[in-house]
Motif scaffolding. Structure first.
Motif, short mmCIF file in Angstrom:
data_model
loop_
_atom_site.label_atom_id
_atom_site.label_comp_id
_atom_site.label_asym_id
_atom_site.label_seq_id
_atom_site.Cartn_x
_atom_site.Cartn_y
_atom_site.Cartn_z
N ILE A 132 14.28 92.97 31.23
CA ILE A 132 13.93 92.98 29.51
C ILE A 132 12.75 93.51 29.40
O ILE A 132 12.62 94.43 28.48
N TYR A 133 11.44 93.33 30.41
CA TYR A 133 10.55 94.08 30.27
C TYR A 133 10.79 95.55 31.20
O TYR A 133 10.00 96.65 29.52
N LEU A 134 11.61 96.19 31.25
CA LEU A 134 11.73 97.09 32.16
C LEU A 134 12.82 98.02 30.86
O LEU A 134 12.73 99.23 30.98
N ASP A 185 7.65 100.29 51.25
CA ASP A 185 8.65 99.25 51.19
C ASP A 185 8.11 98.42 50.20
O ASP A 185 8.92 98.60 48.92
N TYR A 186 6.85 98.28 48.86
CA TYR A 186 6.43 97.48 48.34
C TYR A 186 6.69 98.38 46.95
O TYR A 186 7.42 97.87 46.13
N ILE A 187 6.30 99.51 47.03
CA ILE A 187 6.26 100.67 45.85
C ILE A 187 7.91 100.57 45.87
O ILE A 187 8.38 100.72 44.74
N ALA A 247 10.48 100.53 42.78
CA ALA A 247 10.84 102.04 42.61
C ALA A 247 12.54 101.60 42.06
O ALA A 247 13.10 102.07 41.22
N LYS A 248 13.29 101.49 42.64
CA LYS A 248 14.34 101.20 42.30
C LYS A 248 14.69 99.98 41.59
O LYS A 248 16.01 100.13 41.09
N ALA A 249 14.04 99.01 40.99
CA ALA A 249 14.23 98.21 39.81
C ALA A 249 13.92 99.15 38.54
O ALA A 249 14.59 98.87 37.47
N LEU A 252 15.25 109.57 48.85
CA LEU A 252 16.41 108.45 49.54
C LEU A 252 17.71 108.97 47.78
O LEU A 252 18.27 108.08 47.42
N ASN A 253 16.89 109.88 47.11
CA ASN A 253 17.51 111.01 45.40
C ASN A 253 17.33 109.98 44.69
O ASN A 253 18.50 109.78 44.69
N LEU A 254 16.46 108.94 44.68
CA LEU A 254 16.18 107.74 43.64
C LEU A 254 16.24 109.07 42.42
O LEU A 254 15.46 109.53 42.10
#
Length: 246
Positions: free
Chosen positions: A13-15, A91-93, A97-99, A131-133
Protein backbone atom coordinates in the motif's frame (compact mmCIF):
# COMPACT_ATOMS: atom_id res chain seq x y z
CA UNK A 1 6.31 3.34 9.17
CA UNK A 2 8.99 0.86 10.28
CA UNK A 3 9.35 -1.87 7.68
CA UNK A 4 10.08 -4.66 10.15
CA UNK A 5 6.94 -3.77 12.12
CA UNK A 6 4.77 -3.70 8.99
CA UNK A 7 3.09 -6.47 7.01
CA UNK A 8 3.82 -7.11 3.34
CA UNK A 9 0.37 -5.78 2.46
CA UNK A 10 1.08 -2.52 4.28
CA UNK A 11 4.33 -2.16 2.37
CA UNK A 12 2.51 -2.70 -0.93
CA UNK A 13 0.00 0.00 0.00
CA UNK A 14 2.88 2.38 0.85
CA UNK A 15 4.48 1.68 -2.53
CA UNK A 16 1.34 2.75 -4.37
CA UNK A 17 2.19 6.38 -3.59
CA UNK A 18 5.84 6.30 -2.48
CA UNK A 19 9.08 4.78 -3.74
CA UNK A 20 11.55 6.01 -1.12
CA UNK A 21 12.97 4.42 2.02
CA UNK A 22 15.27 5.58 4.82
CA UNK A 23 18.03 3.17 5.87
CA UNK A 24 20.07 3.77 9.06
CA UNK A 25 23.61 2.41 8.94
CA UNK A 26 26.23 2.49 11.68
CA UNK A 27 28.93 0.32 13.16
CA UNK A 28 29.68 -1.94 16.11
CA UNK A 29 33.03 -0.70 17.36
CA UNK A 30 34.87 0.65 20.37
CA UNK A 31 34.18 4.25 21.33
CA UNK A 32 36.75 4.85 24.02
CA UNK A 33 36.42 3.92 27.70
CA UNK A 34 33.00 5.59 28.13
CA UNK A 35 31.34 5.22 24.73
CA UNK A 36 28.91 2.42 23.93
CA UNK A 37 30.16 -0.05 21.32
CA UNK A 38 26.90 0.44 19.42
CA UNK A 39 27.21 4.24 19.37
CA UNK A 40 27.30 4.70 15.59
CA UNK A 41 24.28 2.47 14.97
CA UNK A 42 22.34 3.92 17.93
CA UNK A 43 22.85 7.49 16.69
CA UNK A 44 21.98 6.69 13.07
CA UNK A 45 18.85 4.78 14.07
CA UNK A 46 17.61 7.48 16.44
CA UNK A 47 18.04 10.26 13.88
CA UNK A 48 16.57 8.11 11.10
CA UNK A 49 13.48 7.39 13.18
CA UNK A 50 13.05 11.11 13.77
CA UNK A 51 13.26 11.86 10.06
CA UNK A 52 10.88 8.98 9.28
CA UNK A 53 8.32 10.21 11.80
CA UNK A 54 8.55 13.76 10.48
CA UNK A 55 8.17 12.80 6.81
CA UNK A 56 6.06 9.62 7.14
CA UNK A 57 8.73 7.80 5.12
CA UNK A 58 9.29 4.06 5.36
CA UNK A 59 12.14 3.17 7.72
CA UNK A 60 14.14 0.03 6.90
CA UNK A 61 15.98 -2.10 9.50
CA UNK A 62 19.24 -0.65 10.80
CA UNK A 63 22.51 -1.99 9.42
CA UNK A 64 24.39 -2.29 12.71
CA UNK A 65 27.73 -3.68 11.55
CA UNK A 66 29.86 -1.61 9.17
CA UNK A 67 33.47 -1.24 8.04
CA UNK A 68 35.53 -0.88 11.21
CA UNK A 69 38.61 -3.02 10.59
CA UNK A 70 40.91 -0.41 12.11
CA UNK A 71 39.11 -0.78 15.47
CA UNK A 72 39.40 -4.57 15.71
CA UNK A 73 42.30 -4.51 18.19
CA UNK A 74 39.74 -3.35 20.79
CA UNK A 75 37.52 -5.94 22.43
CA UNK A 76 33.92 -6.08 21.25
CA UNK A 77 34.42 -4.52 17.83
CA UNK A 78 32.71 -6.36 14.95
CA UNK A 79 33.59 -5.41 11.40
CA UNK A 80 32.79 -6.36 7.83
CA UNK A 81 35.46 -6.15 5.16
CA UNK A 82 34.71 -3.46 2.54
CA UNK A 83 34.06 -6.15 -0.08
CA UNK A 84 31.63 -7.92 2.26
CA UNK A 85 29.77 -4.72 3.08
CA UNK A 86 29.46 -3.87 -0.62
CA UNK A 87 27.85 -7.25 -1.33
CA UNK A 88 25.62 -6.91 1.75
CA UNK A 89 24.41 -3.51 0.55
CA UNK A 90 23.90 -4.84 -2.97
CA UNK A 91 21.64 -7.64 -1.73
CA UNK A 92 19.83 -5.31 0.70
CA UNK A 93 19.06 -2.68 -1.93
CA UNK A 94 18.27 -5.23 -4.66
CA UNK A 95 15.64 -6.89 -2.47
CA UNK A 96 13.88 -3.59 -1.89
CA UNK A 97 14.29 -2.49 -5.51
CA UNK A 98 12.55 -5.65 -6.72
CA UNK A 99 9.61 -4.71 -4.49
CA UNK A 100 9.37 -1.27 -6.07
CA UNK A 101 11.57 1.04 -3.99
CA UNK A 102 13.63 3.41 -6.11
CA UNK A 103 15.12 6.04 -3.78
CA UNK A 104 17.38 4.90 -0.94
CA UNK A 105 18.32 7.51 1.66
CA UNK A 106 21.02 6.21 4.00
CA UNK A 107 21.51 7.97 7.33
CA UNK A 108 25.03 7.09 8.40
CA UNK A 109 26.65 7.25 11.81
CA UNK A 110 30.17 6.03 11.01
CA UNK A 111 32.84 7.83 9.00
CA UNK A 112 34.51 4.54 8.11
CA UNK A 113 31.44 3.54 6.09
CA UNK A 114 31.47 6.46 3.68
CA UNK A 115 33.95 5.24 1.08
CA UNK A 116 32.45 1.74 1.03
CA UNK A 117 28.91 3.08 0.73
CA UNK A 118 29.80 5.18 -2.31
CA UNK A 119 31.57 2.24 -3.94
CA UNK A 120 28.56 0.03 -3.19
CA UNK A 121 26.19 2.48 -4.86
CA UNK A 122 28.15 2.27 -8.13
CA UNK A 123 28.09 -1.52 -7.99
CA UNK A 124 24.36 -1.56 -7.19
CA UNK A 125 23.48 0.58 -10.21
CA UNK A 126 25.44 -1.73 -12.49
CA UNK A 127 23.97 -4.85 -10.89
CA UNK A 128 20.37 -3.67 -11.24
CA UNK A 129 20.96 -2.76 -14.88
CA UNK A 130 22.29 -6.27 -15.50
CA UNK A 131 19.09 -7.73 -14.05
CA UNK A 132 17.03 -5.73 -16.56
CA UNK A 133 14.97 -4.49 -13.64
CA UNK A 134 12.15 -2.26 -14.80
CA UNK A 135 12.97 1.43 -14.26
CA UNK A 136 16.42 0.55 -12.89
CA UNK A 137 17.61 3.92 -14.20
CA UNK A 138 15.38 5.55 -11.57
CA UNK A 139 17.18 3.90 -8.66
CA UNK A 140 19.11 6.50 -6.68
CA UNK A 141 21.12 6.13 -3.48
CA UNK A 142 22.27 8.91 -1.18
CA UNK A 143 24.26 8.94 2.05
CA UNK A 144 23.71 11.62 4.70
CA UNK A 145 26.08 11.65 7.68
CA UNK A 146 24.21 13.02 10.70
CA UNK A 147 27.45 14.08 12.43
CA UNK A 148 28.44 16.20 9.42
CA UNK A 149 25.23 18.22 9.45
CA UNK A 150 26.17 21.89 9.50
CA UNK A 151 24.26 22.85 12.65
CA UNK A 152 25.45 19.73 14.48
CA UNK A 153 29.06 20.58 13.61
CA UNK A 154 28.66 24.20 14.74
CA UNK A 155 27.05 23.20 18.05
CA UNK A 156 29.79 20.65 18.75
CA UNK A 157 32.46 23.29 18.17
CA UNK A 158 30.61 25.74 20.39
CA UNK A 159 30.18 23.26 23.26
CA UNK A 160 33.48 21.39 23.08
CA UNK A 161 35.92 23.30 20.90
CA UNK A 162 38.99 21.24 20.02
CA UNK A 163 37.95 18.61 22.60
CA UNK A 164 35.28 17.38 20.17
CA UNK A 165 38.02 15.38 18.44
CA UNK A 166 37.16 12.94 15.65
CA UNK A 167 36.25 9.64 17.33
CA UNK A 168 34.52 8.79 20.61
CA UNK A 169 33.44 12.41 20.42
CA UNK A 170 31.38 14.09 23.14
CA UNK A 171 28.69 14.89 20.54
CA UNK A 172 28.02 11.26 19.59
CA UNK A 173 28.35 10.08 23.20
CA UNK A 174 25.88 12.79 24.21
CA UNK A 175 23.36 11.52 21.67
CA UNK A 176 23.62 7.98 23.06
CA UNK A 177 23.15 9.39 26.56
CA UNK A 178 19.95 11.06 25.36
CA UNK A 179 18.74 7.74 23.92
CA UNK A 180 19.89 5.62 26.87
CA UNK A 181 20.11 7.86 29.97
CA UNK A 182 20.34 4.78 32.22
CA UNK A 183 23.47 3.55 30.44
CA UNK A 184 25.80 6.51 30.96
CA UNK A 185 29.29 5.13 31.53
CA UNK A 186 31.97 6.53 33.82
CA UNK A 187 35.68 5.75 33.56
CA UNK A 188 38.86 7.71 34.38
CA UNK A 189 40.17 9.38 31.23
CA UNK A 190 43.82 10.30 30.83
CA UNK A 191 44.60 13.97 30.30
CA UNK A 192 46.67 13.13 27.25
CA UNK A 193 44.85 11.71 24.25
CA UNK A 194 46.15 10.56 20.88
CA UNK A 195 45.41 12.83 17.94
CA UNK A 196 46.64 13.71 14.49
CA UNK A 197 47.86 10.25 13.47
CA UNK A 198 46.94 8.74 10.12
CA UNK A 199 44.80 5.60 10.19
CA UNK A 200 46.41 2.38 9.00
CA UNK A 201 45.85 -1.13 10.39
CA UNK A 202 44.20 -2.13 13.66
CA UNK A 203 47.42 -2.70 15.61
CA UNK A 204 48.83 0.62 14.47
CA UNK A 205 45.57 2.36 15.41
CA UNK A 206 45.66 0.98 18.94
CA UNK A 207 49.33 1.98 19.27
CA UNK A 208 48.53 5.56 18.23
CA UNK A 209 45.22 5.78 20.11
CA UNK A 210 45.71 3.56 23.20
CA UNK A 211 42.29 4.15 24.81
CA UNK A 212 40.37 4.43 21.51
CA UNK A 213 39.78 8.18 21.61
CA UNK A 214 40.95 10.43 18.80
CA UNK A 215 41.56 13.86 20.29
CA UNK A 216 38.22 13.80 22.12
CA UNK A 217 36.95 14.40 25.64
CA UNK A 218 33.65 12.49 25.94
CA UNK A 219 33.46 13.43 29.64
CA UNK A 220 31.96 16.71 28.42
CA UNK A 221 28.87 14.96 27.05
CA UNK A 222 25.44 15.30 28.65
CA UNK A 223 22.00 13.94 27.70
CA UNK A 224 20.79 17.52 27.33
CA UNK A 225 23.46 18.15 24.71
CA UNK A 226 22.39 14.91 23.04
CA UNK A 227 18.83 16.13 22.67
CA UNK A 228 20.07 19.31 21.01
CA UNK A 229 22.17 17.32 18.54
CA UNK A 230 19.23 15.03 17.82
CA UNK A 231 16.82 17.87 17.08
CA UNK A 232 19.31 19.68 14.85
CA UNK A 233 20.19 16.52 12.91
CA UNK A 234 16.56 15.55 12.37
CA UNK A 235 15.69 19.02 11.11
CA UNK A 236 18.57 19.20 8.65
CA UNK A 237 18.29 15.64 7.38
CA UNK A 238 14.53 15.97 6.98
CA UNK A 239 15.19 18.81 4.57
CA UNK A 240 17.89 16.76 2.82
CA UNK A 241 15.56 13.79 2.47
CA UNK A 242 12.71 15.86 1.05
CA UNK A 243 15.08 17.47 -1.45
CA UNK A 244 16.44 14.04 -2.43
CA UNK A 245 13.04 12.49 -3.16
CA UNK A 246 11.99 15.44 -5.31
Amino acid sequence: MELHLSTWTEVEIYLQDHDSVIIPIGSTEQHGPTGLIGTDAICAEKVAKGVSETTQAMLAPTINVGMALHHTSFSGTISLRPTTLILYLQDYITSLAKAGFRKFFFINGHGGNIATLKAAFSQVYDHLDSLNLADSHQVKCHVANWFMSREVYLLAKKLYGEEEGSHATPSEVALTQFVYPDLIKKFPLSETVGKGHSIYGAKNFRHCYPDGRMGSNPALATPEHGQQFYELAVKELTNSYLEFIR
